[in-house]
Motif scaffolding. Structure first.
Motif, short mmCIF file in Angstrom:
data_model
loop_
_atom_site.label_atom_id
_atom_site.label_comp_id
_atom_site.label_asym_id
_atom_site.label_seq_id
_atom_site.Cartn_x
_atom_site.Cartn_y
_atom_site.Cartn_z
N SER B 91 57.63 16.40 7.41
CA SER B 91 57.05 16.94 8.63
C SER B 91 55.75 16.18 8.87
N PHE B 92 55.68 15.47 9.98
CA PHE B 92 54.56 14.55 10.20
C PHE B 92 53.77 14.92 11.45
N GLY B 93 52.46 15.04 11.26
CA GLY B 93 51.59 15.35 12.39
C GLY B 93 51.42 14.14 13.29
N HIS B 201 48.78 18.14 20.30
CA HIS B 201 49.10 17.87 18.90
C HIS B 201 50.47 18.45 18.57
N GLN B 225 60.88 7.74 7.25
CA GLN B 225 59.41 7.78 7.28
C GLN B 225 58.84 6.42 7.66
N ILE B 227 60.29 4.22 9.54
CA ILE B 227 60.49 4.07 10.98
C ILE B 227 59.49 4.92 11.75
N LEU B 229 56.57 6.07 10.96
CA LEU B 229 55.17 5.62 10.91
C LEU B 229 54.94 4.38 11.76
N GLN B 230 56.01 3.67 12.09
CA GLN B 230 55.86 2.59 13.08
C GLN B 230 55.65 3.17 14.47
N LYS B 232 54.21 6.07 15.18
CA LYS B 232 53.04 6.93 15.28
C LYS B 232 51.86 6.31 16.05
N PRO B 233 51.44 5.08 15.69
CA PRO B 233 50.30 4.53 16.45
C PRO B 233 50.63 4.28 17.92
N ILE B 234 51.88 3.95 18.20
CA ILE B 234 52.27 3.73 19.60
C ILE B 234 52.16 5.04 20.37
N GLU B 236 50.41 7.70 19.59
CA GLU B 236 49.05 8.26 19.66
C GLU B 236 48.17 7.50 20.64
#
Lengths: 218, 285
Positions: B91-93, B201, B225, B227, B229-230, B232-234, B236
């Motif tokens: 589960s990723f914020g 959020h 995970q 994939i 985390l790649q 996530k920055p996009i 955010e």
């Protein structure tokens, strides 16, 4: 060498990054750190008694501290001696000082990131305040360094393991709600690190040159 | 508060990772909650005053409903198939609205760029035409999407043309069906449940239901995970953090057909939480 790895952790990225820069092959053993908590199992604690991730099995010892792993790689696999100048005590001392800053960043910015990412308990505002205090320190050092013609954290023409250790903490800090907007010299230094020949990314880190070859999972 | 969200079930924790001595504090639609497991193994969800919240444990997750559940928790047919490797993938914020998380999941256009070398590759990044229709009970169904993927899954030994389907059965739940590497005529299934912490959020909860070709749950998790985390920055860095669903808010292109259908459906459902421009009445038909 075997690296016990959980890719999202900044400290694991530091070891993979330095190994890539030194062209040292690593055998990656991916751990189910989250949500599986594999690093808390008896099997893993037998391998790495600290229960820390990453751990680097050098063939003669298992290094449970990520900075020890960086020192090992640089001391034994860098023919140029640039990453850890063992014969230069003043620069060695400066490197150690910055390794301590990297550790403090891990305990503030890094904890904030893991809080946001996987719900790790944290006093989030205190972490962010501390991270900004450290980033201001880093910004001042780099800003004055630019004026003195110094490009890296430690005096000298080439980057050292200090740059790697601090970089991995800073490059992922925005995921923890710690913005780098107010630190222009830090951002320029980040680009310098990303421009090092042989630089590799990890999930959450973008390449300086988007046409560069893509990174691999393991 | 939008009734469609208030009276729906939402995932609030990964039940498989919930331990007796480690309660989880979280939020749902801005409401603080504590999720815990007692010594007997039962799961409890309570508000800050200790009052119980309607909850259930299903599909490996803890679910909660702040209002009166209008419908049961959705059922997942593939979970009944015996030859599946099933795992929650963490589960990723994410610092973005839940709607943005779902929309990104539905986006075929980003695969060759954000996941280059795995779920797509440059320069073959064009999105071939595909079909978007409504599900019988409402919701969005995209089908016939074909993408060449160099490494489509943890057990893929070579690249191949993967067929994709997407379903959006609930406002903040999406599922992806992609050809299995070992049995290309069947689908591996990934469910994404976006928990809206507040309007900007979210937590992305992932359930993987793969054809069991010897893959381990840990390998499935690690790949997913990597994939995510790649992405996530996009995600955010998207502005605004809320999902634009009003007319003239953003300019979609043909490749975004699923996204357009998703935004339009949310507008029809009356979803305003975590969105901008809803008062415009949604995208033009």
């Amino acid at each position: 060498m075997i690296l016990y790895d959980y890719p999202p952790l900044a400290e694991c990225y530091a070891v993979r990054l330095l190994a890539a820069l030194l062209d040292v092959p690593l055998e990656i053993r991916s751990l189910d750190y989250y949500p599986g908590r594999e690093h808390e199992t008896d099997e893993y604690l037998d391998i790495a008694p600290l229960g820390s991730v990453p751990a680097l099995d050098t063939g003669t010892a298992v290094l449970g501290d990520w900075q020890a792993a960086l020192i090992h790689l640089a001391a034994h696999h860098d023919a140029t001696g640039q990453w850890l100048p063992l014969g230069d005590p003043d620069r060695l001392v400066a490197i150690h000082e910055w390794l301590a800053v990297a550790r403090a960043l891990a305990h503030s910015a890094g904890v904030a990131r893991l809080h946001e990412l996987i719900g790790q308990p944290a006093v989030i505002e205190r972490c962010r305040t501390e991270a900004h205090r450290l980033l201001r320190h880093l910004e001042r050092h780099l800003w004055f360094g630019e004026r003195a013609g110094r490009r890296w954290l430690v005096e000298g023409e080439q980057p050292t393991i200090a740059d790697i250790a601090v970089f991995v903490q800073v490059i992922l800090c925005e995921e923890g709600g710690v913005s780098r907007l107010d630190y222009p010299a830090v951002r320029r230094w980040i680009d310098s690190v990303r421009g090092i020949r042989g630089f590799v990314v990890t999930s959450g880190v973008l390449p300086l040159d988007p046409t560069a070859p893509v990174h691999t999972l393991a | 508060m939008d009734p469609i969200l208030w009276n729906d079930w939402h995932v609030v924790a990964d039940a498989t990772a919930l331990q007796c001595d480690r309660p989880i504090t979280t939020r749902l639609l801005g409401v603080p909650l504590t999720v815990s497991r007692d010594a007997q193994g039962a799961v409890h969800v309570v508000g800050t005053d200790g009052s119980p919240i309607v909850s259930d444990v299903r599909h490996g997750f803890v679910w909660a409903c702040l209002g009166k559940p209008a419908r049961p928790i959705l059922s997942i047919a593939e979970l009944a198939e015996p030859d599946r490797c099933v795992t929650t993938a963490g589960s990723f914020g994410v610092h973005v609205s839940a709607g943005r998380v779902i929309e990104n999941f539905l986006d075929l256009g980003h695969l060759g760029h954000v996941h280059a070398g795995y779920l797509g590759q440059e320069p073959q990044t064009a999105v071939e035409p595909y079909e978007v229709a409504r599900l019988p009970d409402g919701g969005v169904h995209a089908s016939g999407c074909k993408v060449f993927q160099p490494v489509s899954s943890p057990t893929a030994q070579s690249g191949f043309v993967v067929e994709y389907q997407y379903k959006v059965e609930r406002a903040l739940t999406a599922s992806l069906y992609k050809s299995s590497f070992s049995q290309p005529d069947r689908f591996d299934v990934i469910y994404l449940f976006a928990q809206p912490l507040d309007e900007e959020h979210a937590i992305a909860h992932v359930l993987e239901i793969f054809i069991d070709d010897g893959v381990s749950p840990a390998a499935l998790r690690a790949f997913q995970q990597f994939i995510f985390l790649q992405d996530k920055p996009i995600l955010e860095n998207q502005i605004p953090k809320r999902l634009p669903i009003g007319q003239r808010m953003e300019m979609p292109v043909l490749a975004d057909k699923t996204s357009v259908a998703y935004r339009r459906w949310l507008a029809e459902l009356g979803v305003t939480y975590g969105t901008v421009g809803a008062h415009d009445g949604g995208l033009p038909a």
